[in-house]
Design a protein around this motif. Structure first.
Motif, PDB file in Angstrom:
ATOM      1  N   ARG A 275       1.584   6.391   0.851  1.00  0.00           N
ATOM      2  CA  ARG A 275       2.282   6.422  -0.439  1.00  0.00           C
ATOM      3  C   ARG A 275       3.419   7.448  -0.404  1.00  0.00           C
ATOM      4  O   ARG A 275       4.489   7.220  -0.978  1.00  0.00           O
ATOM      5  N   TYR A 286       4.246  -2.669  -0.593  1.00  0.00           N
ATOM      6  CA  TYR A 286       4.437  -4.050  -0.113  1.00  0.00           C
ATOM      7  C   TYR A 286       5.336  -4.053   1.129  1.00  0.00           C
ATOM      8  O   TYR A 286       5.028  -4.666   2.151  1.00  0.00           O
ATOM      9  N   ASN A 392      -1.548  -5.098  -6.925  1.00  0.00           N
ATOM     10  CA  ASN A 392      -1.565  -3.683  -7.327  1.00  0.00           C
ATOM     11  C   ASN A 392      -2.182  -3.472  -8.701  1.00  0.00           C
ATOM     12  O   ASN A 392      -1.821  -2.558  -9.427  1.00  0.00           O
ATOM     13  N   ASP A 425      -3.887  -2.469  -3.728  1.00  0.00           N
ATOM     14  CA  ASP A 425      -3.392  -1.093  -3.810  1.00  0.00           C
ATOM     15  C   ASP A 425      -3.507  -0.595  -5.240  1.00  0.00           C
ATOM     16  O   ASP A 425      -2.745  -0.998  -6.110  1.00  0.00           O
ATOM     17  N   THR A 426      -4.494   0.258  -5.493  1.00  0.00           N
ATOM     18  CA  THR A 426      -4.667   0.848  -6.812  1.00  0.00           C
ATOM     19  C   THR A 426      -4.597   2.360  -6.675  1.00  0.00           C
ATOM     20  O   THR A 426      -4.483   2.896  -5.563  1.00  0.00           O
ATOM     21  N   LEU A 430      -6.995   1.883  -1.295  1.00  0.00           N
ATOM     22  CA  LEU A 430      -6.159   0.882  -0.637  1.00  0.00           C
ATOM     23  C   LEU A 430      -7.062   0.059   0.268  1.00  0.00           C
ATOM     24  O   LEU A 430      -7.687   0.584   1.191  1.00  0.00           O
TER      25      LEU A 430
END
Length: 493
Positions: A275, A286, A392, A425-426, A430
């Protein structure tokens, strides 16, 4: 970003390209761009003239054609399920779903052949009811799978809702819709509106229905802007290669949709490092994960020209945001993971090509396949064999008074593509998953593939400037200071 750009176009009368949003990703900078941009005329979609039947959208044509290869198949069903905890008012639930069937024409639509074309017919009313099914609390997975059945596209409605009482204050709500009338975002709309109706709230009237979009799309395909998008895609994918991925089994002459899947969580420290890289390079997760997939496929295939498919939102107009229907489109992303490039250089290229592709996303993939003149090969998909997607948002959970709704997670045993790499992806995790065709791959092979994907993530987290040629899957990789050890792996699939 796409949704924001559409809203700006509708409300402020200015077209903001996605490249501008990524170039200057702040509200202040976008506002400055809007102030200096020329005003563009916002063209609303008009309701279609009432007729006996209407044309299909491009996406519907593809789904209808593919379903004809096996009319009993459930490969194009979109099932979802929710565990409801609390005292459920079944009468209110049934009333809400009946109202939704009347509110959204897609839920009252069937399909038939009319002369040389397939058309969609919108029925004034349909016999819609919630099915009450007995399922034991210990057999929820099997009960839900039994609920999923093939649809007859000639008969509306192409949606089923089932309810099972698991115990006194616990129910299983099951929804199954055919892809020809729905997509993932449509299910979100359905659930959101159901929640509002169950709580006794009113919904604003819909100005448009899916048939209006289908008519608009068929007329819009000939305009100058769409021709420009067509030129972009034809040029981007002209003479694109077939991916030569090694497989465990010989490819069947006709595609088999039997599949399996596996997921692994990325360690939290590694996920946070990725990140941070996204933030520093002004890219999204992405784009980063897609770049890693390009490297992985290049390593396995020995090719430096890779095409990967990706689903897109497919609602190219701000007027379409609350309509249930089949909007999702597919784009084909072509990139060149040359061994002489660094990962950072490839990431920048993938970023730019992705933004461009998303700007041109509303040119229909089905039209592109025809323009490229690709002959139908029943053993594989046209243009690409590998799909990539990132989700997401977390699994759906909602509260309605004393009721709690939680998504029921189930494992799909189907695969529409040879390989689909997906990420969830939160904020707190991941996940990387691979869905695959069991007619082509063994589970151990896919497990190795997933391990290699995660190893590349760890490698570039140490050094995004590593040359792609230095990322070697056959032996130990020296990533800056840290050596990542690999088990002995057999690549003779």
């Amino acid at each position: 970003a796409t949704s924001m750009a559409l809203s700006i176009g509708r409300d402020l009368g200015v077209e903001v390209p996605l490249t501008e949003i990524f170039k200057t990703p702040t509200i202040k900078a976008v506002a400055e761009y809007i102030k200096g941009a020329e005003e563009s005329l916002y063209s609303a979609i008009q309701p279609a003239e009432e007729k006996e039947y209407y044309p299909l959208s491009s996406a519907q044509k593809r789904i209808f054609t593919l379903q004809q290869f096996d009319t009993s198949s459930t490969i194009y069903n979109i099932p979802s399920a929710y565990i409801i905890s609390g005292e459920l008012d079944i009468e209110r639930l049934e009333k809400a779903f009946k109202f939704l069937a009347q509110r959204h024409e897609a839920l009252r639509t069937s399909f038939r052949r009319e002369e040389e074309a397939v058309v969609q017919v919108v029925h004034k009313a349909v016999d819609f009811k919630v099915e009450h099914i007995e399922i034991a609390d210990q057999a929820v997975d099997q009960g839900f799978k039994s609920f999923i059945k093939s649809f007859d596209l000639n008969t509306a409605p192409l949606v089923r809702v089932g309810l099972s009482q698991l115990d006194k204050d616990r129910h299983l709500l099951m929804i199954d819709m055919h892809h020809i009338i729905s997509d993932g975002f449509s299910i979100e709309i359905l659930v959101r509106e159901f929640a509002a109706l169950y709580e006794g709230n009113n919904l604003s009237q819909l100005k448009l229905q899916y048939k209006d979009y289908a008519v608009w799309q068929n007329s819009a395909n000939s305009n100058e802007k769409m021709q420009d998008k067509e030129s972009y895609w034809v040029e981007a994918l002209n003479n694109s290669p077939v991916l030569n991925m090694p497989t465990d089994y010989e490819r069947p002459s006709i595609q088999s949709f039997e599949g399996d899947q596996m997921y692994e969580e990325v360690e939290i420290e590694l996920a946070n490092t990725l990140r941070r890289i996204c933030s520093e390079t002004n890219t999204t997760m992405y784009m980063l994960l897609l770049t890693v997939l390009n490297v992985l496929l290049s390593k396995y295939s020995g090719q430096e020209d890779i095409v990967i498919g990706s689903p897109v939102f497919g609602r190219p107009h701000a007027d379409l945001q609350n309509i249930i229907g089949m909007f999702v489109n597919t784009i084909a992303l072509r990139n060149y993971p040359s061994s002489s490039k660094t990962f950072a250089e490839l990431l920048e290229e993938v970023k730019n090509s992705s933004i461009k592709a998303f700007e041109y996303q509303d040119y229909q993939f089905e039209e592109l396949v025809e323009k490229l003149g690709i002959s139908r090969d029943l053993s594989r998909n046209p243009v690409f064999d590998v799909m990539f997607t990132v989700q997401n948002t977390a699994a759906s959970e909602m509260k309605l008074g004393d009721l709690e709704f939680a998504s029921y997670e189930f494992t799909s045993k189907t695969a529409k593509f040879d390989i689909t790499v997906s990420a969830v992806d939160t904020q707190d995790k991941l996940l990387i998953g691979i869905e695959y065709r069991i007619s082509l791959y063994k589970r151990d092979t896919i497990s190795t593939l997933l391990k290699h994907y995660k190893d590349i993530l760890a490698c570039i987290a140490e050094n995004i400037n590593i040359k792609i040629s230095d990322i070697d899957l056959n032996y130990d990789i020296d990533c800056v200071e840290e050596e990542i050890q690999y088990d002995d792996m057999d690549f003779n699939f």
